[in-house]
Design an enzyme around this catalytic site. Structure first.
Site, short mmCIF file in Angstrom:
data_model
loop_
_atom_site.label_atom_id
_atom_site.label_comp_id
_atom_site.label_asym_id
_atom_site.label_seq_id
_atom_site.Cartn_x
_atom_site.Cartn_y
_atom_site.Cartn_z
N ASP A 24 1.63 4.81 -2.39
CA ASP A 24 2.74 4.97 -1.81
C ASP A 24 2.60 6.97 -1.80
O ASP A 24 4.04 7.86 -1.33
CB ASP A 24 4.17 4.67 -1.70
CG ASP A 24 4.64 2.97 -1.39
OD1 ASP A 24 3.54 2.47 -2.02
OD2 ASP A 24 5.51 2.84 -1.50
N LYS A 129 2.37 -2.71 1.92
CA LYS A 129 2.82 -3.56 1.01
C LYS A 129 4.39 -3.25 1.66
O LYS A 129 4.38 -2.63 1.81
CB LYS A 129 3.00 -3.44 -0.15
CG LYS A 129 3.28 -1.41 -0.91
CD LYS A 129 3.73 -0.78 -2.34
CE LYS A 129 3.92 0.12 -2.28
NZ LYS A 129 5.51 0.35 -1.99
N CYS A 162 9.42 2.77 -5.96
CA CYS A 162 8.40 1.77 -5.69
C CYS A 162 7.10 2.10 -7.38
O CYS A 162 6.33 1.07 -7.15
CB CYS A 162 6.91 2.09 -4.79
SG CYS A 162 8.26 2.26 -3.03
N1 TIU Z 1 7.71 4.48 -2.03
C1 TIU Z 1 9.09 4.24 -2.55
O1 TIU Z 1 9.33 4.77 -3.80
N2 TIU Z 1 10.30 3.88 -1.51
C2 TIU Z 1 10.49 4.47 -1.58
O2 TIU Z 1 11.37 3.72 -0.53
N3 TIU Z 1 11.98 5.44 -2.89
C3 TIU Z 1 12.60 6.43 -2.39
O3 TIU Z 1 13.04 6.80 -3.19
N4 TIU Z 1 13.33 5.56 -1.79
#
Ligand code: TIU
Length: 220
Positions: A24, A129, A162
């Protein structure tokens, strides 16, 4: 086989059966005006790891290893976004709302793209995802099994959301996973520190952790 210094003990892998999972690294988390910012976070903390991630990605590509980029991403009709995820908390904008980089966390929008510095190249897997974990409601396990992948190197954001969720999912599916500690970041530094520690505690209950220099040393 290559062996690197890691916590809680050395990590051995073969490049041919190892994938680099980049979780991400999207504008939605790293740039102002995206999902991370709508949740009230200081997104500037995350961009600090980008040069280190670039170095590792470059070295891994030169070594000929498989690269998988993930994106936290929902369909335009939000049919894969549970109402509980959309409605939770009091963000300034909710998933699917229009922000300065397009609709928040929606596939195809400018904010949902991987940052330019780590843009995927031909032959790399890009996986959308809908959840925090990379294995949830995706074909990641099949993609990896088809390529004979047994070991995973993790980097990306955020460490305790994530990245950790994906590493735990990988552990339950039988992969040996290592988190590159200077290639991951959290909006909360103490959460990153705690996550790194808990992943490799208890004899590597979830997996291994190591700084990127340990990997770069053996990739040459
Ligand atoms: N990619 C990921 O970690 N999504 C989140 O929502 N992370 C947060 O720390 N909010």
């Amino acid at each position: 086989m290559k062996t690197i210094a890691a916590q809680p003990f050395t990590f051995s892998f073969a490049v041919a059966s190892t994938a680099l999972l980049i979780i991400d690294m999207q504008r939605d988390f790293i740039e102002p005006g995206g999902f991370g910012a709508t949740l009230g976070n200081d997104v500037s903390l995350l961009s600090a790891i980008v040069p280190t991630c670039q170095t590792v990605l470059g070295a891994w590509r030169r070594a000929g290893g498989l690269v998988v980029h993930t994106r936290e991403s929902h369909r335009t009709d939000l049919s894969d976004c549970p109402p509980s995820k959309r409605n939770r908390g009091a963000p300034t904008l909710r998933i699917g709302d229009v922000g300065p980089m397009g609709r928040i966390l929606v596939a195809g929008e400018p904010g949902n793209q991987i940052i330019a510095e780590l843009a995927p190249v031909a032959g790399e897997i890009v996986l959308d995802k809908p959840g925090k974990g990379a294995f949830y409601a995706t074909n990641l396990h099949n993609l990896l099994q088809a390529r004979g992948i047994t070991h995973l190197l993790f980097m990306g954001v955020t460490t305790e959301v994530c990245v950790q969720t994906s590493m735990r999912e990988a552990n339950d599916r039988g992969y040996d996973s290592l988190l590159l500690t200077d290639c991951t970041e959290s909006y909360f530094p103490h959460f990153k520190a705690a996550t790194v520690e808990m992943l490799h505690a208890q004899g590597g209950i979830v997996g291994w952790t190591a700084p990127s220099a340990a990997l770069l040393d053996v990739l040459g």
